[in-house]
Design an enzyme around this catalytic site. Structure first.
Site, PDB file in Angstrom:
ATOM      1  N   GLY A 278       0.757  -1.248   0.000  1.00 23.93           N
ATOM      2  CA  GLY A 278       0.000   0.000   0.000  1.00 23.93           C
ATOM      3  C   GLY A 278       0.782   1.288   0.000  1.00 23.93           C
ATOM      4  O   GLY A 278       0.190   2.358  -0.125  1.00 23.93           O
ATOM      5  N   PRO A 315       4.493  -5.291  -0.890  1.00 27.07           N
ATOM      6  CA  PRO A 315       4.493  -4.137  -1.785  1.00 27.07           C
ATOM      7  C   PRO A 315       4.302  -4.511  -3.245  1.00 27.07           C
ATOM      8  O   PRO A 315       4.778  -5.545  -3.705  1.00 27.07           O
ATOM      9  CB  PRO A 315       5.886  -3.529  -1.572  1.00 27.07           C
ATOM     10  CG  PRO A 315       6.731  -4.665  -1.112  1.00 27.07           C
ATOM     11  CD  PRO A 315       5.838  -5.598  -0.364  1.00 27.07           C
ATOM     12  N   GLY A 316       3.570  -3.686  -3.935  1.00 33.54           N
ATOM     13  CA  GLY A 316       3.450  -3.822  -5.386  1.00 33.54           C
ATOM     14  C   GLY A 316       3.951  -2.518  -6.000  1.00 33.54           C
ATOM     15  O   GLY A 316       5.073  -2.414  -6.483  1.00 33.54           O
ATOM     16  N   ARG A 317       3.100  -1.498  -5.869  1.00 38.30           N
ATOM     17  CA  ARG A 317       3.382  -0.193  -6.469  1.00 38.30           C
ATOM     18  C   ARG A 317       4.771   0.358  -6.105  1.00 38.30           C
ATOM     19  O   ARG A 317       5.515   0.786  -6.988  1.00 38.30           O
ATOM     20  CB  ARG A 317       2.312   0.797  -5.987  1.00 38.30           C
ATOM     21  CG  ARG A 317       2.313   2.120  -6.704  1.00 38.30           C
ATOM     22  CD  ARG A 317       1.299   3.066  -6.072  1.00 38.30           C
ATOM     23  NE  ARG A 317       0.041   2.444  -5.787  1.00 38.30           N
ATOM     24  CZ  ARG A 317      -0.988   2.367  -6.623  1.00 38.30           C
ATOM     25  NH1 ARG A 317      -0.912   2.922  -7.820  1.00 38.30           N
ATOM     26  NH2 ARG A 317      -2.106   1.759  -6.261  1.00 38.30           N
ATOM     27  N   CYS A 385     -12.645   5.218 -28.701  1.00 36.73           N
ATOM     28  CA  CYS A 385     -13.910   5.907 -28.943  1.00 36.73           C
ATOM     29  C   CYS A 385     -14.729   6.150 -27.694  1.00 36.73           C
ATOM     30  O   CYS A 385     -15.844   5.628 -27.570  1.00 36.73           O
ATOM     31  CB  CYS A 385     -14.729   5.103 -29.941  1.00 36.73           C
ATOM     32  SG  CYS A 385     -13.903   5.080 -31.509  1.00 36.73           S
ATOM     33  N   GLU A 386     -14.187   6.859 -26.737  1.00 35.38           N
ATOM     34  CA  GLU A 386     -15.006   7.359 -25.638  1.00 35.38           C
ATOM     35  C   GLU A 386     -14.256   8.459 -24.913  1.00 35.38           C
ATOM     36  O   GLU A 386     -13.025   8.515 -24.954  1.00 35.38           O
ATOM     37  CB  GLU A 386     -15.435   6.239 -24.700  1.00 35.38           C
ATOM     38  CG  GLU A 386     -14.331   5.522 -23.987  1.00 35.38           C
ATOM     39  CD  GLU A 386     -14.925   4.565 -22.952  1.00 35.38           C
ATOM     40  OE1 GLU A 386     -15.244   5.053 -21.869  1.00 35.38           O
ATOM     41  OE2 GLU A 386     -15.078   3.366 -23.254  1.00 35.38           O
ATOM     42  N   TYR A 414       0.158  -1.642 -12.104  1.00 36.83           N
ATOM     43  CA  TYR A 414      -1.275  -1.547 -12.432  1.00 36.83           C
ATOM     44  C   TYR A 414      -1.523  -0.832 -13.754  1.00 36.83           C
ATOM     45  O   TYR A 414      -2.526  -0.153 -13.918  1.00 36.83           O
ATOM     46  CB  TYR A 414      -2.047  -0.853 -11.295  1.00 36.83           C
ATOM     47  CG  TYR A 414      -1.803  -1.491  -9.956  1.00 36.83           C
ATOM     48  CD1 TYR A 414      -2.298  -2.756  -9.667  1.00 36.83           C
ATOM     49  CD2 TYR A 414      -1.047  -0.845  -8.975  1.00 36.83           C
ATOM     50  CE1 TYR A 414      -2.055  -3.354  -8.444  1.00 36.83           C
ATOM     51  CE2 TYR A 414      -0.804  -1.439  -7.750  1.00 36.83           C
ATOM     52  CZ  TYR A 414      -1.302  -2.698  -7.490  1.00 36.83           C
ATOM     53  OH  TYR A 414      -1.066  -3.289  -6.285  1.00 36.83           O
TER      54      TYR A 414
HETATM   55  N1  LLP Z   1      -1.669  -6.876  -0.616  1.00 35.44           N
HETATM   56  C1  LLP Z   1      -2.976  -6.945  -0.881  1.00 35.44           C
HETATM   57  C2  LLP Z   1      -3.826  -7.855  -0.108  1.00 35.44           C
HETATM   58  C3  LLP Z   1      -3.532  -6.130  -1.887  1.00 35.44           C
HETATM   59  O1  LLP Z   1      -4.833  -6.185  -2.134  1.00 35.44           O
HETATM   60  C4  LLP Z   1      -2.691  -5.248  -2.635  1.00 35.44           C
HETATM   61  C5  LLP Z   1      -3.223  -4.400  -3.679  1.00 35.44           C
HETATM   62  C6  LLP Z   1      -1.325  -5.228  -2.325  1.00 35.44           C
HETATM   63  C7  LLP Z   1      -0.850  -6.051  -1.303  1.00 35.44           C
HETATM   64  C8  LLP Z   1      -0.334  -4.344  -3.051  1.00 35.44           C
HETATM   65  O2  LLP Z   1      -0.598  -3.006  -2.832  1.00 35.44           O
HETATM   66  P1  LLP Z   1       0.418  -1.879  -3.366  1.00 35.44           P
HETATM   67  O3  LLP Z   1       1.692  -1.997  -2.573  1.00 35.44           O
HETATM   68  O4  LLP Z   1       0.643  -2.120  -4.799  1.00 35.44           O
HETATM   69  O5  LLP Z   1      -0.299  -0.601  -3.109  1.00 35.44           O
HETATM   70  N2  LLP Z   1      -5.383  -0.953  -9.412  1.00 35.44           N
HETATM   71  C9  LLP Z   1      -5.146   0.034  -8.375  1.00 35.44           C
HETATM   72  C10 LLP Z   1      -4.476  -0.586  -7.184  1.00 35.44           C
HETATM   73  C11 LLP Z   1      -5.213  -1.745  -6.594  1.00 35.44           C
HETATM   74  C12 LLP Z   1      -4.480  -2.367  -5.442  1.00 35.44           C
HETATM   75  C13 LLP Z   1      -5.066  -3.691  -5.084  1.00 35.44           C
HETATM   76  N3  LLP Z   1      -4.449  -4.346  -3.990  1.00 35.44           N
HETATM   77  C14 LLP Z   1      -4.359   1.186  -8.952  1.00 35.44           C
HETATM   78  O6  LLP Z   1      -4.048   1.172 -10.132  1.00 35.44           O
HETATM   79  O7  LLP Z   1      -4.055   2.138  -8.248  1.00 35.44           O
END
Ligand code: LLP
Length: 458
Positions: A278, A315-317, A385-386, A414
């Site tokens: 997050g 972490p993802g983002r 087209c939107e 993402y």
């Molecule tokens: N753990 C869980 C249980 C999650 O649901 C998520 C993301 C993460 C970890 C990783 O979170 P991060 O570190 O990436 O914030 N599509 C949206 C983001 C959706 C996130 C979903 N869950 C966007 O483009 O902003």
């Protein structure tokens, strides 16, 4: 050090390679461009932050970006994998993640950065190395995990987060089918407001995720009732995404360690605190000081140590977003009413975050414009087209000539993983710049022929 920089003469570089030069070498269509060294640097920042926390796990959230080459790189750097579907689990296995065995990762303090044990063995002449005990693991999350996927997770020895009563029932069934006890964490919904867009908030009490504390006892009793199927190893929470205040993580961690105290008081030996992912990033490129991985970890460090817990983060983002931009070409410039538009070949099909969340992603041109080009306020739009098809609104930009390169920054998370083939745009190819400056394709672009293939033999 960040991978994308503008030189004084107005050209954009990815590490030491001019983006314009890359555009000339690759297919004439939008593409994602990553910096491999930046991915390494981002992992290093987390690893350094976690120093002193034994058995911590960096569980990379595959949903953010599921490029196989990137996954393999992250695995070699010592990350685990966080999964939300059976296919993500299959991909993690394919990329070589080992769900069960903790693997010792060596941090080599050398110019080449972090190395996996395999490469350490073949390495000579480095100055200093130390051992850290980050353990690659796989963790399966989700509020709607299906039985078939849970069975695979059980067979592979993946940690599973329990999200609901029916989820627990399914995990028990999966354990029986697989003939293996499943290590589970309870995903607790701590009701902490992450202060983000409602679509990416997950830890509020009315959200669809996790279990509320008033039900905790039910879940503990259910685990006790299935000693052959379930082993409770920890507690998990995930508050939301794009969080820019670490106090929010601390508030949740305080609640979580209290729950862990309660759980331990009933005789469970739980060792893992998973605080989810997050952490946000500086999408605005405003120079604002945002919390770093170290700030995040430091805010929970004492709590984790006080209970002798193994910290898991997901972490993802913050691992992958800033390593990439979507590279587009300007198709033309037009004006309607009071609005100026830059029309590019990329669109909401390749990158949907602005359309879906009104998200800001920084946009700039890859090359200098003539001094007389003039600066205007533009909406940057695609050909789809939107009217939801925009990459940026009201951006001050020099008026670009046709064919000019235009990048949308922070597109590593993402973006490709949420890309569609709307309007038959077909998903773009991906490239990365390697440590030595060479540019490698890391995913083929999808083609019209790929689409036709879905109808073969029907
Ligand atoms: N753990 C869980 C249980 C999650 O649901 C998520 C993301 C993460 C970890 C990783 O979170 P991060 O570190 O990436 O914030 N599509 C949206 C983001 C959706 C996130 C979903 N869950 C966007 O483009 O902003």
């Amino acid at each position: 050090q960040h991978c994308f920089t503008k030189s004084p003469d107005g050209f954009l570089y990815c590490e030491d390679t001019k983006v314009q030069d890359i555009m000339e070498k690759v297919e004439k269509r939008p593409f994602y461009l990553y910096s491999k060294p930046q991915i390494t640097r981002n992992v290093e920042a987390y690893k350094e932050a976690l120093e002193g926390l034994k058995n911590s796990i960096i569980g990379y959230s595959i949903k953010a970006n599921n490029n196989l080459k990137i996954l393999q790189h992250l695995r070699k750097l010592g990350c685990g994998a966080v999964l939300v579907s059976g296919n993500e689990l299959k991909l993690a296995l394919h990329a070589g993640f080992d769900p069960t065995k903790g693997r010792t990762i060596y941090t080599v303090l050398s110019p080449v950065g972090l190395l996996s044990p395999d490469s350490v063995e073949s390495l000579t002449g480095f100055t200093k190395w130390e051992l850290s005990s980050t353990m690659p693991k796989c963790i399966f999350n989700g509020n709607g995990k299906i039985l078939e996927d849970l069975i695979l997770a059980a067979q592979e020895g993946v940690f599973v987060n329990v999200d609901s009563e029916f989820d627990l029932e399914n995990i028990v069934t999966a354990a029986k089918v697989a003939g293996r006890k499943v290590n589970v964490l309870l995903r607790i919904n701590p009701d902490v407001d992450p202060q983000v867009h409602p679509y990416v908030a997950t830890g509020n009490k009315n959200s669809k995720f996790g279990i509320r504390n008033e039900k905790l006892q039910w879940f503990l009793d259910a685990v006790k009732a299935h000693p052959n199927e379930l082993k409770l190893v920890g507690a998990h929470c995930h508050l939301g995404s794009t969080i820019t205040k670490v106090d929010i993580f601390r508030d949740a961690a305080v609640l979580m360690v209290n729950y862990i105290d309660e759980i331990r008081a009933q005789g469970f030996e739980v060792d893992y605190l998973n605080i989810g992912g997050g952490l946000g990033i500086d999408y605005y490129h405003s120079g604002a000081v945002l919390p770093t991985p170290r700030d995040l970890i430091d805010t929970v460090r004492e709590l984790v140590l006080s209970r002798n817990l193994n910290l898991v983060i997901e972490p993802g983002r913050s691992l992958i977003a800033n390593t990439c931009c979507l590279v587009n070409r300007v198709t033309g410039v037009k004006t309607n009413g009071t609005k100026n538009f830059i029309v590019i070949d990329g669109s909401m099909a390749e990158l949907i975050r602005p359309s879906l969340y009104d998200a800001y992603q920084h946009i700039e041109l890859v090359s200098p414009t003539p001094p007389d080009a003039g600066v205007s306020t533009f909406d940057v739009v695609g050909p789809v087209c939107e009217s939801a098809d925009f990459l940026g609104k009201e951006r001050e930009l020099p008026t670009p000539a046709k064919g000019t390169g235009l990048v949308v920054h922070d597109a590593g998370a993402y973006c490709m993983s949420m890309a569609s083939t709307y309007n038959l745009k077909m998903r773009p190819p991906e490239y990365w710049v390697e440590e030595d400056g060479s540019v490698t394709r890391i995913r083929h672009g999808e083609t019209f022929e790929d689409h036709i293939r879905f109808f073969e033999g029907l």
